[in-house]
Scaffold this motif. Structure first.
Motif, PDB file in Angstrom:
ATOM      1  N   THR A 198       0.797  -1.278   0.032  1.00 30.25           N
ATOM      2  CA  THR A 198       0.306  -0.110  -0.257  1.00 30.25           C
ATOM      3  C   THR A 198       0.599   1.630   0.106  1.00 30.25           C
ATOM      4  O   THR A 198       0.487   2.890  -0.716  1.00 30.25           O
ATOM      5  CB  THR A 198      -1.280  -0.574   1.430  1.00 30.25           C
ATOM      6  N   ASP A 199       2.150   0.982   0.990  1.00 36.66           N
ATOM      7  CA  ASP A 199       2.640   2.309   1.308  1.00 36.66           C
ATOM      8  C   ASP A 199       3.692   2.626  -0.472  1.00 36.66           C
ATOM      9  O   ASP A 199       3.401   3.867  -0.780  1.00 36.66           O
ATOM     10  CB  ASP A 199       3.820   1.968   1.774  1.00 36.66           C
ATOM     11  N   ARG A 200       3.601   1.598  -0.920  1.00 37.36           N
ATOM     12  CA  ARG A 200       4.918   1.785  -2.527  1.00 37.36           C
ATOM     13  C   ARG A 200       3.448   2.403  -3.469  1.00 37.36           C
ATOM     14  O   ARG A 200       4.150   2.958  -4.069  1.00 37.36           O
ATOM     15  CB  ARG A 200       5.437   0.211  -2.476  1.00 37.36           C
ATOM     16  N   LEU A 201       2.572   1.509  -3.549  1.00 37.64           N
ATOM     17  CA  LEU A 201       1.403   1.754  -4.163  1.00 37.64           C
ATOM     18  C   LEU A 201       0.943   3.471  -4.331  1.00 37.64           C
ATOM     19  O   LEU A 201      -0.006   4.225  -5.187  1.00 37.64           O
ATOM     20  CB  LEU A 201       0.130   1.165  -4.646  1.00 37.64           C
ATOM     21  N   ALA A 202       1.259   3.897  -2.964  1.00 36.59           N
ATOM     22  CA  ALA A 202       0.712   5.818  -2.417  1.00 36.59           C
ATOM     23  C   ALA A 202       1.831   6.364  -2.965  1.00 36.59           C
ATOM     24  O   ALA A 202       1.487   7.352  -3.355  1.00 36.59           O
ATOM     25  CB  ALA A 202       0.767   5.740  -0.840  1.00 36.59           C
ATOM     26  N   ALA A 203       2.429   5.553  -3.372  1.00 37.18           N
ATOM     27  CA  ALA A 203       4.294   6.645  -4.491  1.00 37.18           C
ATOM     28  C   ALA A 203       3.736   6.773  -5.951  1.00 37.18           C
ATOM     29  O   ALA A 203       4.123   7.920  -6.354  1.00 37.18           O
ATOM     30  CB  ALA A 203       5.418   6.284  -3.868  1.00 37.18           C
ATOM     31  N   ILE A 204       3.027   5.910  -6.161  1.00 35.86           N
ATOM     32  CA  ILE A 204       2.455   6.043  -7.508  1.00 35.86           C
ATOM     33  C   ILE A 204       0.712   6.445  -8.200  1.00 35.86           C
ATOM     34  O   ILE A 204       1.017   7.179  -8.710  1.00 35.86           O
ATOM     35  CB  ILE A 204       2.255   4.557  -7.718  1.00 35.86           C
ATOM     36  N   THR A 205      -0.129   6.325  -7.002  1.00 31.01           N
ATOM     37  CA  THR A 205      -1.093   6.452  -7.204  1.00 31.01           C
ATOM     38  C   THR A 205      -1.444   7.056  -5.894  1.00 31.01           C
ATOM     39  O   THR A 205      -1.798   7.286  -5.322  1.00 31.01           O
ATOM     40  CB  THR A 205      -1.922   5.558  -7.074  1.00 31.01           C
ATOM     41  N   ASP A 206      -3.388   7.635  -6.861  1.00 31.99           N
ATOM     42  CA  ASP A 206      -3.764   8.946  -4.858  1.00 31.99           C
ATOM     43  C   ASP A 206      -4.865   7.854  -4.089  1.00 31.99           C
ATOM     44  O   ASP A 206      -5.331   7.836  -3.529  1.00 31.99           O
ATOM     45  CB  ASP A 206      -4.589   9.584  -5.477  1.00 31.99           C
ATOM     46  N   ASP A 207      -5.407   6.135  -4.733  1.00 36.05           N
ATOM     47  CA  ASP A 207      -5.940   5.779  -4.061  1.00 36.05           C
ATOM     48  C   ASP A 207      -4.793   3.871  -4.722  1.00 36.05           C
ATOM     49  O   ASP A 207      -5.552   3.304  -5.151  1.00 36.05           O
ATOM     50  CB  ASP A 207      -6.778   5.761  -5.313  1.00 36.05           C
ATOM     51  N   PRO A 208      -4.225   3.326  -3.409  1.00 37.46           N
ATOM     52  CA  PRO A 208      -3.532   2.539  -3.565  1.00 37.46           C
ATOM     53  C   PRO A 208      -4.027   1.365  -3.190  1.00 37.46           C
ATOM     54  O   PRO A 208      -3.702   0.405  -3.880  1.00 37.46           O
ATOM     55  CB  PRO A 208      -3.107   3.213  -2.548  1.00 37.46           C
ATOM     56  N   VAL A 209      -5.124   1.981  -2.335  1.00 42.84           N
ATOM     57  CA  VAL A 209      -6.058   0.624  -1.679  1.00 42.84           C
ATOM     58  C   VAL A 209      -6.664  -0.323  -3.371  1.00 42.84           C
ATOM     59  O   VAL A 209      -7.400  -1.685  -3.045  1.00 42.84           O
ATOM     60  CB  VAL A 209      -6.855   0.624  -0.705  1.00 42.84           C
ATOM     61  N   SER A 210      -7.432   0.358  -4.168  1.00 48.97           N
ATOM     62  CA  SER A 210      -8.055   0.162  -5.491  1.00 48.97           C
ATOM     63  C   SER A 210      -6.904   0.142  -5.997  1.00 48.97           C
ATOM     64  O   SER A 210      -7.502  -1.705  -6.633  1.00 48.97           O
ATOM     65  CB  SER A 210      -8.773   1.512  -5.926  1.00 48.97           C
TER      66      SER A 210
END
Length: 173
Positions: free
Chosen positions: A129-141
């Protein structure tokens, strides 16, 4: 014309007096009163600057505005390179537009998957989730999209994730 042909235009229009004279020419107003308020040297410099930039040209003892110079300067200016492939969906490394076409979506998801987990790496849910948060505004989705697309595999309890290509089943769980 060169890619820097806009420079004389901007330089001419940055001068308040030249801009005023240019505005009068564009509006078709008489220049005599305005020009007579300038010293002979300044009057000459203003008119030479505008004419040298291609903004005005002499006609029948007066001046006319040459608007074609703007089109010419724009045509000569280099346009920034347009991103291609998945890069067109990212701005400064972050997903700025989620693609509507399925093929583009799959490419973007595959690109994101390679950025968040390496082959044979096992990553906890919070870390993904942290890694995705660096890429997108909605890391969970995005995490869900990656699992649904078969690009990330997760353990049944959802606690850890691996690259689907390195998971034992080769697909989502």
């Amino acid at each position: 014309m060169s890619v820097h042909s806009w420079r004389p235009l901007i330089a001419a229009l940055a001068d308040d007096r030249a801009r005023e004279v240019y505005a009068l020419v564009v509006l078709g107003r008489p220049l005599d009163a305005h020009l007579s308020s300038l010293s002979p040297g300044k009057r000459r410099r203003v008119l030479e600057t505008l004419q040298g930039a291609g903004l005005i040209s002499p006609v029948d003892g007066g001046w006319r505005a040459d608007s074609e110079i703007f089109r010419t300067a724009l045509a000569a200016a280099s346009a920034p390179a347009r991103p291609e492939g998945v890069a067109r969906f990212f701005t400064d490394g972050r997903l700025s537009t989620y693609p509507s076409r399925a093929a583009d979506r799959q490419e973007v998801l595959a690109h994101i998957a390679t950025r968040v987990v390496q082959p044979s790496e096992t990553v906890g849910e919070a870390a993904i989730t942290d890694r995705l948060a660096a890429i997108t505004d909605d890391p969970v989705s995005m995490r869900r999209y990656l699992v649904d697309a078969g690009l990330l595999a997760r353990t049944p309890d959802g606690g850890t994730y691996t690259s689907a290509s390195s998971s034992p089943s080769g697909g989502p769980s």
